[in-house]
Design a protein around this motif. Structure first.
Motif, short mmCIF file in Angstrom:
data_model
loop_
_atom_site.label_atom_id
_atom_site.label_comp_id
_atom_site.label_asym_id
_atom_site.label_seq_id
_atom_site.Cartn_x
_atom_site.Cartn_y
_atom_site.Cartn_z
N ALA A 28 1.04 -0.91 0.30
CA ALA A 28 0.16 0.15 0.07
C ALA A 28 0.78 0.86 -0.24
O ALA A 28 0.82 2.11 -0.60
CB ALA A 28 -1.06 -0.25 1.25
N VAL A 29 1.86 1.13 0.82
CA VAL A 29 3.02 1.76 0.95
C VAL A 29 3.29 2.61 -0.94
O VAL A 29 3.73 4.36 -1.17
CB VAL A 29 3.99 2.12 1.64
CG1 VAL A 29 5.13 3.20 1.80
CG2 VAL A 29 3.17 2.42 3.35
N THR A 30 3.63 1.70 -1.43
CA THR A 30 4.45 1.79 -2.35
C THR A 30 3.62 1.96 -3.37
O THR A 30 4.44 2.97 -3.66
CB THR A 30 5.17 -0.02 -3.48
OG1 THR A 30 6.30 -0.22 -1.97
CG2 THR A 30 5.83 0.44 -4.12
N LEU A 31 1.87 1.46 -3.76
CA LEU A 31 1.74 1.83 -4.87
C LEU A 31 1.34 3.46 -4.41
O LEU A 31 0.93 4.21 -4.89
CB LEU A 31 0.08 1.26 -4.57
CG LEU A 31 0.59 -0.54 -5.00
CD1 LEU A 31 -0.67 -1.08 -4.91
CD2 LEU A 31 0.80 -0.20 -6.40
N ASN A 32 0.86 4.17 -3.00
CA ASN A 32 0.73 5.88 -2.58
C ASN A 32 1.45 5.80 -3.04
O ASN A 32 1.50 6.76 -3.25
CB ASN A 32 0.39 5.43 -1.31
CG ASN A 32 -0.03 6.48 -1.31
OD1 ASN A 32 -1.32 7.49 -1.45
ND2 ASN A 32 0.48 7.76 0.17
N GLN A 33 3.02 5.91 -2.91
CA GLN A 33 3.89 6.72 -3.58
C GLN A 33 3.86 6.82 -5.03
O GLN A 33 4.20 8.19 -5.13
CB GLN A 33 5.64 5.97 -3.29
CG GLN A 33 5.63 6.12 -1.48
CD GLN A 33 5.31 7.33 -1.29
OE1 GLN A 33 6.68 8.83 -1.68
NE2 GLN A 33 5.32 8.04 0.09
N ASN A 34 3.44 5.72 -5.20
CA ASN A 34 3.15 5.85 -6.67
C ASN A 34 1.94 7.13 -7.61
O ASN A 34 2.25 7.56 -8.57
CB ASN A 34 2.99 4.86 -8.18
CG ASN A 34 4.20 3.59 -7.42
OD1 ASN A 34 5.29 3.80 -7.49
ND2 ASN A 34 3.97 2.19 -7.83
N ILE A 35 1.21 7.15 -6.90
CA ILE A 35 0.97 7.86 -6.94
C ILE A 35 0.50 9.39 -6.83
O ILE A 35 0.54 10.32 -7.43
CB ILE A 35 -0.82 7.59 -5.43
CG1 ILE A 35 -1.78 6.85 -6.52
CG2 ILE A 35 -2.15 9.11 -5.89
CD1 ILE A 35 -3.03 5.84 -5.19
#
Length: 195
Positions: A28-35
């Protein structure tokens, strides 16, 4: 050895659960950083457009005795658009709607400016104006691409935090669903072209 077996099994189960929950959080943290990266690209594209608008307005001012109301509308829309900020860590539908509304105001006033330029043949032939117009068209394509990539980054994040059992842990860790860019109100209607 048999008396340590329950402790070993317990430790393996605890380590397994810890790894699983850690994986949910880290994904979730990685995907949030992509956003957040995608949102930065959207803002960069809009900033480029705002910079070009200033140059375009100055070129038009210098090349023609232009309708002041049209130039004022473009400048005011640009100022309003730059004043709307969105927090990339908590992108809500309301924030995106306000941002989208401000940017559509810029697009609308800019299109009025470009249409009214048709009355000025010396301006249409101005090399600086033509370059800026091409740059603006290129920037609009970049904005479309950046917005599309932002939506593409939001989808896997929203899917990850919404699926069970991730949704339980995502809520515990404070992850919330992110909003998508949507079309401006009225975009579904065909454009009326008058000659």
């Amino acid at each position: 050895m048999k008396r340590f077996l329950p402790w070993i099994i317990g430790a393996v189960v605890i380590i397994g659960i810890y790894s699983w929950v850690k994986g949910i959080n880290n994904t979730a943290v990685t995907l949030n950083q992509n956003i957040e990266e995608s949102w930065g690209n959207v803002q960069t594209a809009y900033q480029r457009r705002n910079d070009l608008i200033g140059n375009l307005v100055n070129t038009v001012k210098g090349a023609a005795d232009f309708e002041k109301s049209t130039l004022t509308a473009v400048i005011e829309a640009r100022a309003k658009a730059t004043s709307v900020t969105v927090d990339p860590t908590n992108i809500s539908p309301e924030q995106l709607a306000a941002f989208n509304s401000a940017q559509s105001g810029v697009s609308s006033s800019l299109s009025k400016l470009l249409v009214s330029v048709e009355k000025y043949p010396e301006l249409k032939a101005n090399e600086n104006f033509l370059k800026l117009q091409d740059e603006l068209a290129s920037t609009e394509n970049q904005i479309l691409t950046a917005r599309t990539r932002f939506n593409e980054a939001v989808k896997p994040y929203n899917n990850h935090i919404a699926t069970f059992p991730n949704s339980i842990f995502a809520g515990m860790f404070g992850f919330q669903k992110k909003a998508y860019f949507e079309a401006v109100a009225g975009a579904e209607k065909p454009v009326e072209v008058k000659f």
